[in-house]
Design a protein around this motif. Structure first.
Motif, mmCIF file in Angstrom:
data_model
loop_
_atom_site.group_PDB
_atom_site.id
_atom_site.type_symbol
_atom_site.label_atom_id
_atom_site.label_comp_id
_atom_site.label_asym_id
_atom_site.label_seq_id
_atom_site.Cartn_x
_atom_site.Cartn_y
_atom_site.Cartn_z
ATOM 1 N N UNK A 108 58.690 70.109 9.804
ATOM 2 C CA UNK A 108 59.538 70.825 9.083
ATOM 3 C C UNK A 108 60.249 71.580 9.496
ATOM 4 N N UNK A 109 59.763 73.421 8.859
ATOM 5 C CA UNK A 109 60.482 74.587 8.670
ATOM 6 C C UNK A 109 60.304 74.536 10.937
ATOM 7 N N UNK A 110 59.389 74.666 11.624
ATOM 8 C CA UNK A 110 59.987 74.648 12.580
ATOM 9 C C UNK A 110 61.295 74.105 13.180
ATOM 10 N N UNK A 149 55.417 67.951 0.146
ATOM 11 C CA UNK A 149 55.434 67.725 1.469
ATOM 12 C C UNK A 149 55.419 65.635 0.899
ATOM 13 N N UNK A 150 55.009 65.062 -0.733
ATOM 14 C CA UNK A 150 54.921 63.701 -0.639
ATOM 15 C C UNK A 150 56.335 63.002 -1.054
ATOM 16 N N UNK A 151 56.948 64.197 -1.725
ATOM 17 C CA UNK A 151 58.107 63.798 -1.937
ATOM 18 C C UNK A 151 59.405 63.413 -0.963
ATOM 19 N N UNK A 152 59.036 64.975 -0.021
ATOM 20 C CA UNK A 152 59.671 65.253 1.358
ATOM 21 C C UNK A 152 59.889 63.482 1.812
ATOM 22 N N UNK A 190 62.629 60.923 3.184
ATOM 23 C CA UNK A 190 62.700 61.154 4.574
ATOM 24 C C UNK A 190 63.098 59.488 4.979
ATOM 25 N N UNK A 191 61.243 58.884 4.696
ATOM 26 C CA UNK A 191 61.457 57.737 4.985
ATOM 27 C C UNK A 191 62.522 56.734 4.695
ATOM 28 N N UNK A 192 62.470 57.021 3.842
ATOM 29 C CA UNK A 192 63.300 55.726 3.000
ATOM 30 C C UNK A 192 65.260 55.879 2.975
ATOM 31 N N UNK A 202 67.660 64.784 14.677
ATOM 32 C CA UNK A 202 67.504 64.785 13.137
ATOM 33 C C UNK A 202 66.748 65.735 12.937
ATOM 34 N N UNK A 203 66.499 66.737 11.751
ATOM 35 C CA UNK A 203 65.739 67.080 11.461
ATOM 36 C C UNK A 203 64.350 66.581 10.944
ATOM 37 N N UNK A 204 65.032 65.485 9.805
ATOM 38 C CA UNK A 204 64.285 64.403 9.067
ATOM 39 C C UNK A 204 63.406 64.046 9.669
#
Lengths: 187, 210
Positions: free
Chosen positions: B115-117, B20-23, B27-29, B79-81
């Motif tokens: 994320x998945x859902x 999760x952390x890198x995602x 995503x935040x950046x 969007x998903x991110x």
């Protein structure tokens, strides 16, 4: 009294690590002993933390455990491992209690000062959550007063669409106001 | 649906954080970095709306209740991110201030519900929206909810397989207890809500544009 920014950050880091350590313990005696130790360390925050744990984490955890126990006992016709369930309940309440006690001791906003974006986001979210919960309560009251009977799930869902559009419009406006106010104050 | 603290051991929660952390950072950046400082109020607002939606409980036969997630709407609208970041923030606020979910299970909950859902919902919506946008939204949210619930149930099942002393409920019991309300009630309500809310949002946007 709240801790300073540096001590708050250290305590938050210790709490984060402790939560993971607690989540690996399976002995109910150890878990009970740790619960007492944490209550003694945070004796000033303990009554409030215990009350919040009893209201939030305990009912949900007990419900999940009773439901699981019931399924195992009556549907799967197996004998539930009571020791494991007791440890599960103690673990969940220990982590929740520790979290509430630590969060009452630290100055979260001062600890987050090096990350102003995160702090602004948290302030906006918490402000919005409070405002929107009030709005939802009022909307549900309005829905009840419009219907001659008690609203059913379908009524709530039908109303939720319209409510969301109102919520989003209001939330965007409020969030922008809060963000602008915080930015103008140097956050 | 959230997994509370104490239900999962670090053997699962730490790898979930590692994923999760890198995602979160990426995503935040990508969506809310220093150059997109104007996006913060929108994120705060969307997150708060998702939070409030999760407090609306739907009664399920048998005396229990379930709740909307609201992440499918976020994914379809933003969007998903963005949905992943917003849902993670919802879970963080719930874990820190309201005792729902948990700080150790945050990574798992964020991956399953954030994320998945929503990713599944977004893909289904993109695939079907040309045929019928309303039906696509309904189906997307329904399937997104099922994917999230299944991911949570599978994680708990994996925990039982790895260490029954940590989570004693067997997987068949867990999957039945979680999927039945999700398939019969929560998924349908989430689908209907997402379809109606998306239509209203489009109408509001249309009015604002004209």
């Amino acid at each position: 009294m709240k801790l300073g920014p540096r001590a708050s950050r250290l305590l938050l880091a210790a709490w984060f690590a402790a939560c993971f350590v607690f989540s690996a313990i399976t002995d109910p005696i150890w878990l009970a002993a740790l619960q007492i130790a944490i209550a003694l360390v945070f004796w000033k925050q303990a009554p409030a933390a215990a009350r919040r744990t009893a209201l939030s984490a305990v009912p949900l955890t007990l419900f999940l455990i009773l439901a699981s126990w019931g399924w195992v006992r009556f549907v799967a016709h197996q004998t539930p491992d009571l020791r494991a369930y007791a440890a599960l309940a103690l673990r969940a309440s220990l982590i929740a209690f520790t979290s509430f006690a630590v969060l009452a001791r630290v100055d979260l906003l001062a600890a987050l000062a090096p990350w102003p974006t995160l702090m602004r986001l948290l302030v906006i979210i918490l402000g919005q959550v409070h405002a929107l919960r009030l709005l939802v309560s009022e909307s549900l009251l309005g829905l009840r007063s419009r219907l001659p009977r008690k609203p059913r799930a379908l009524d709530v869902v039908r109303d939720a669409g319209g409510l969301t559009a109102t919520l989003l419009t209001l939330a965007s406006k409020n969030a922008r106001d809060i963000s602008d106010a915080m930015r103008s104050r140097g956050f | 649906m959230h997994i509370p603290d104490g239900f999962l051991a670090p053997t699962i929660t730490l790898p979930a954080y590692a994923i999760s952390a890198p995602l979160w950072v990426w995503a935040a950046r990508k969506h809310f970095g220093p150059n997109q400082v104007e996006a913060l109020p929108a994120v705060g607002a969307l997150t708060a709306v998702a939070f409030v939606l999760q407090t609306i409980m739907i009664p399920v036969p048998g005396g229990t209740s379930t709740h909307l997630i609201g992440a499918a709407l976020l994914a379809l609208a933003q969007g998903p991110l963005v949905a992943f970041v917003c849902e993670s923030l919802v879970l963080l606020v719930q874990a820190l201030f309201f005792g729902a979910g948990g700080i150790t299970a945050l990574g798992v909950n964020a991956l399953a519900m954030g994320l998945l859902g929503p990713l599944c919902a977004w893909l289904v919506f993109r695939g079907l929206r040309r045929a019928s946008p309303r039906l696509a939204a309904l189906l997307a949210a329904y399937l997104g909810m099922q994917v999230s619930t299944l991911a949570v149930a599978l994680t708990l099942g994996l925990q039982h397989h790895l260490s029954p002393a940590i989570f004693p409920t067997p997987f068949p019991v867990m999957i039945a207890a979680m999927m039945l309300p999700s398939l019969t009630v929560a998924g349908i309500v989430e689908g209907l809500y997402t379809m109606l809310a998306l239509r209203l949002l489009e109408r509001v946007r249309g009015k604002a544009a004209s």
